[in-house]
Scaffold this motif. Structure first.
Motif, PDB file in Angstrom:
ATOM      1  N   ASN A  27      -6.983   8.514  -6.848  1.00  0.00           N
ATOM      2  CA  ASN A  27      -5.881   9.010  -7.355  1.00  0.00           C
ATOM      3  C   ASN A  27      -5.053   9.570  -6.493  1.00  0.00           C
ATOM      4  N   VAL A  28      -4.769   8.879  -5.369  1.00  0.00           N
ATOM      5  CA  VAL A  28      -3.578   9.225  -4.429  1.00  0.00           C
ATOM      6  C   VAL A  28      -2.402   7.904  -4.749  1.00  0.00           C
ATOM      7  N   THR A  29      -1.209   8.614  -4.865  1.00  0.00           N
ATOM      8  CA  THR A  29       0.028   7.661  -5.009  1.00  0.00           C
ATOM      9  C   THR A  29       0.574   7.251  -3.759  1.00  0.00           C
ATOM     10  N   ASP A  31       4.460   0.797  -6.099  1.00  0.00           N
ATOM     11  CA  ASP A  31       3.941   2.074  -6.277  1.00  0.00           C
ATOM     12  C   ASP A  31       2.228   1.682  -6.594  1.00  0.00           C
ATOM     13  N   VAL A  32       1.400   2.292  -5.811  1.00  0.00           N
ATOM     14  CA  VAL A  32      -0.084   2.199  -6.082  1.00  0.00           C
ATOM     15  C   VAL A  32      -0.905   3.200  -6.115  1.00  0.00           C
ATOM     16  N   ILE A  33      -1.522   3.345  -7.259  1.00  0.00           N
ATOM     17  CA  ILE A  33      -2.577   4.698  -7.405  1.00  0.00           C
ATOM     18  C   ILE A  33      -4.042   4.089  -6.898  1.00  0.00           C
ATOM     19  N   SER A  34      -4.348   4.746  -5.907  1.00  0.00           N
ATOM     20  CA  SER A  34      -5.659   4.552  -4.959  1.00  0.00           C
ATOM     21  C   SER A  34      -6.619   4.869  -6.106  1.00  0.00           C
ATOM     22  N   GLN A  35      -8.026   4.440  -5.807  1.00  0.00           N
ATOM     23  CA  GLN A  35      -9.236   4.757  -6.761  1.00  0.00           C
ATOM     24  C   GLN A  35      -9.330   6.293  -6.402  1.00  0.00           C
ATOM     25  N   ASP A  43     -10.106   3.221  -1.979  1.00  0.00           N
ATOM     26  CA  ASP A  43      -9.644   4.536  -1.763  1.00  0.00           C
ATOM     27  C   ASP A  43      -8.526   4.497  -0.617  1.00  0.00           C
ATOM     28  N   GLY A  79      -5.494  -0.918  -5.672  1.00  0.00           N
ATOM     29  CA  GLY A  79      -5.800   0.159  -6.726  1.00  0.00           C
ATOM     30  C   GLY A  79      -7.317   0.250  -6.841  1.00  0.00           C
ATOM     31  N   ARG A 137      -0.899  -4.781  -6.356  1.00  0.00           N
ATOM     32  CA  ARG A 137      -1.271  -3.456  -6.763  1.00  0.00           C
ATOM     33  C   ARG A 137      -2.402  -3.612  -7.408  1.00  0.00           C
ATOM     34  N   ARG A 167       3.150   4.025  -1.645  1.00  0.00           N
ATOM     35  CA  ARG A 167       3.972   2.965  -1.609  1.00  0.00           C
ATOM     36  C   ARG A 167       3.588   1.914  -0.578  1.00  0.00           C
TER      37      ARG A 167
END
Length: 263
Positions: free
Chosen positions: A77-79, A71-75, A123, A120, A116, A81
Motif C-alpha cells: 500500500n505504497v503509492t 501511478d502504482v500502488i504496491s502490495q 512490495d 502492483g 501497473r 510513480r
C-alpha cells in the motif's frame, strides 16, 4: 498524329512510375491483391499494379518506446510513480498489419497496463532491490501477448521509481535504524570475543604465576612510555605476597585452635 500517340505514352510512363517501388533493407511491403493478402515483398525493387494491388510498408528496426509514468500502488500500500522504456521490433510483417490496427499504439497501451499490474503485485522493497527480476517478468508477459501481432519484445527497463517526500524520509529512518542495529550487534560480538580471549588468558596465567608478574611489568612499561600519565609506581616483589599469605595462614590457624580449646 503525334499528339494522339503522346498522350497514351504519357499514361503508360506514369503507370510504370507508379508501379515501381523501392524498399530499403530494413523495410518490407505487405501486398494486398483486391483487398486480400497476397505476399510480403522486399527489400529492393518491386512492382505494384496500381488500382489492383496495394502495399503497406513495415519497418523491421528495433523501436524504442518510452512508457509514460504510471501511478502504482504496491502490495504494501505504497503509492509510487514508475516509468520504463520498452524495446521491440516487428518479426512478422503480415501479422503486424492484419492482426492489429496500429501495433505501435497497441504495444504502448499494453506496456502501460502490464507495468501497473506486475508492479502492483510486489512490495516497495522488491521494486527497489529486484529491478532486474521485474524487468524480466514484464518482458515475458509482453512478449507472450504481442506474439500474435508479429511483435518481439527484446528488452524492458524500469527507469525511475519516484517516491513522495514522506516515504523518502521514512526509508532514510529505516536505513539509519538498520545501521544502528548492525553496529550494536557487531559491538556485542566484539565484547563476546574479547571475553572469551580474556578467559583463555586468565586460565593460562593461573597455571604459571610468573606470567602475571611479567604482565604487570609490561603494563608499567607501557604506561611510563606513553608520556601522558603522572602515576608513580612502586614495584612490590611478588615474593612479599607469599610472606603475607603465610602470616595470614598462621594467624588463621591460631584462631581456629583457640576457638576449639574454649569450646
Amino acid at each position: 498524329m503525334t499528339g494522339a500517340y503522346l498522350f497514351p505514352l504519357v499514361i503508360v510512363v506514369a503507370l510504370i512510375a507508379m508501379s515501381i517501388k523501392v524498399l530499403r533493407e530494413y523495410e518490407r511491403g505487405v501486398v494486398f491483391f483486391l483487398g486480400r493478402f497476397q505476399s510480403v515483398k522486399g527489400p529492393g525493387l518491386i512492382i505494384i499494379i496500381p488500382g489492383i494491388q496495394q502495399m503497406v510498408k513495415v519497418d523491421l528496426r528495433i523501436i524504442t518506446l518510452d512508457v509514460p509514468s504510471q501511478d502504482v500502488i504496491s502490495q504494501d500500500n505504497v503509492t509510487v510513480r514508475v516509468n520504463a522504456v520498452l524495446y521491440f521490433r516487428v518479426v512478422d510483417s503480415a501479422k503486424s498489419v492484419i492482426q492489429v490496427e496500429d501495433y505501435f499504439a497497441a504495444t504502448s497501451q499494453l506496456a502501460q497496463t502490464t507495468l501497473r499490474s506486475v508492479l502492483g503485485k510486489h512490495d516497495l522493497d522488491e521494486m527497489l532491490s529486484e529491478r532486474d527480476k521485474l524487468n524480466t517478468d514484464i518482458q515475458e508477459i509482453l512478449d507472450a501477448q504481442t506474439d500474435s501481432w508479429g511483435i518481439k519484445v527484446t528488452n524492458v527497463e524500469i527507469k525511475h521509481v519516484d517516491l513522495n517526500e514522506s516515504m523518502i524520509r521514512a526509508i532514510a529512518r529505516q536505513a539509519e535504524a538498520e545501521r544502528e542495529r548492525r553496529a550494536k550487534v557487531i559491538h556485542a560480538e566484539g565484547e563476546l570475543q574479547a571475553a572469551e580471549k580474556l578467559s583463555q588468558a586468565a586460565n593460562i596465567i593461573s597455571q604459571n604465576p610468573a606470567a602475571l608478574q611479567l604482565r604487570y611489568l609490561q603494563t608499567m612499561a607501557d604506561m611510563s612510555n606513553s608520556g601522558q600519565s603522572n602515576t608513580i609506581f612502586f614495584p612490590l616483589p611478588m615474593e612479599l605476597t607469599k610472606v603475607f599469605d603465610a602470616i595470614a595462614a598462621k594467624f588463621g590457624a591460631h584462631g581456629t585452635a583457640a576457638g576449639a580449646a574454649k569450646d
